[in-house]
Motif scaffolding. Structure first.
Motif, PDB file in Angstrom:
ATOM      1  N   LEU A 156       0.801  -1.185   0.140  1.00  0.00           N
ATOM      2  CA  LEU A 156       0.020  -0.087   0.073  1.00  0.00           C
ATOM      3  C   LEU A 156       0.886   1.168  -0.018  1.00  0.00           C
ATOM      4  O   LEU A 156       0.369   2.212   0.091  1.00  0.00           O
ATOM      5  CB  LEU A 156      -0.910  -0.048   1.526  1.00  0.00           C
ATOM      6  N   LEU A 159      -0.463   3.461  -2.535  1.00  0.00           N
ATOM      7  CA  LEU A 159      -1.955   3.700  -2.455  1.00  0.00           C
ATOM      8  C   LEU A 159      -2.310   5.023  -2.886  1.00  0.00           C
ATOM      9  O   LEU A 159      -3.277   5.079  -3.760  1.00  0.00           O
ATOM     10  CB  LEU A 159      -2.252   3.640  -0.901  1.00  0.00           C
ATOM     11  N   GLN A 212      -6.447  -4.395  -1.019  1.00  0.00           N
ATOM     12  CA  GLN A 212      -5.704  -4.496  -2.189  1.00  0.00           C
ATOM     13  C   GLN A 212      -6.705  -4.938  -3.499  1.00  0.00           C
ATOM     14  O   GLN A 212      -6.851  -4.379  -4.419  1.00  0.00           O
ATOM     15  CB  GLN A 212      -4.563  -5.173  -2.194  1.00  0.00           C
TER      16      GLN A 212
END
Length: 246
Positions: A156, A159, A212
């Motif tokens: 992440l 992200l 995810q």
């Protein structure tokens, strides 16, 4: 409450061998998940959308659990993570040459500091606390758990870019699925045996894997019309234009 098998040989076999055995398989799936993407990196001589940060954390995470597994004399914990460490080193060394200068500095910092923390805690636990077996186990356990949570969360690190570009190409679906399944399995087992070292980090891993997969489902992968070009000095992304909604 922990599972009490009593005199049941079947229950004991399931809890002590079958469950951790399946856990070894799901753990191996996490270590193998990036393989295809790393192979593509060597073929195209570029990272492309591959995020190398999890590979550095994979090394540190595996090292932490090898040390903990050795401390508690648990082969189911130690052996799979020896394999994981070797895979992590392979992924790290393969992708490192194609990383930007900024990425290389970050990767080296993660591997250096993460390894230093694990080895330092190992010295404290095995030498400084040699007369207190339970405290030394806790020290190594908390260290391994902390690094595992970071490892699960490391994909992440992109992200913001995923949301900004509306493109989840930097998130590997295989690793996300493996993290969700592995984290979910060990979370259930951890709750069953009332072991916080097992269920707490893996619950986080299951949630991160699911997040995810949700992002991949929402934004998809490979939507960019123009390939990304990375500036080797400042790691900036150039020439990226997201596909417009129609």
């Amino acid at each position: 409450m922990p599972i009490d098998c009593g005199t049941s040989a079947v229950c004991s076999a399931i809890v002590n061998y079958a469950v951790p055995g399946v856990g070894c398989i799901t753990t191996a799936a996490i270590f193998l998940a990036p393989w295809a993407g790393v192979v593509q990196v060597t073929k195209r001589k570029s990272l492309g959308e591959v995020n190398p940060v999890p590979f550095a954390w994979m090394c540190c995470n595996s090292l932490g659990w090898v040390v903990y597994g050795q401390k508690v004399q648990n082969y189911f914990v130690a052996v799979p993570n020896v394999v994981g460490y070797l895979f992590g080193i392979h992924y790290f060394l393969t992708t490192y040459p194609f990383a930007t200068i900024r990425q290389r500095k970050l990767l080296f910092l993660i591997l250096f500091l993460g390894s230093a923390v694990v080895f330092s805690m190992a010295v404290v636990a095995n030498i400084g606390l040699s007369n207190d077996a339970e405290t030394s186990r806790l020290v190594l356990g908390y260290t391994a758990v902390a690094i595992l949570i970071v490892f699960y969360s490391s994909p992440l690190s992109t992200l913001y870019d995923v949301i900004k570009r509306r493109d989840a190409s930097s998130l590997g679906p295989a690793l996300a699925i493996a993290s969700a399944v592995n984290g979910g399995f060990w979370s259930i087992y951890g709750f069953a045996i009332n072991d916080a070292f097992v269920f707490s980090p893996n619950l986080v891993g299951a949630v991160v894997g699911i997040v995810q997969l949700i992002l991949i489902g929402i934004f998809g992968r490979g939507k960019s019309r123009t390939p990304l070009r990375q500036d080797p000095e400042n790691d900036s992304l150039e020439g990226a234009t997201s596909a417009r909604d129609t």
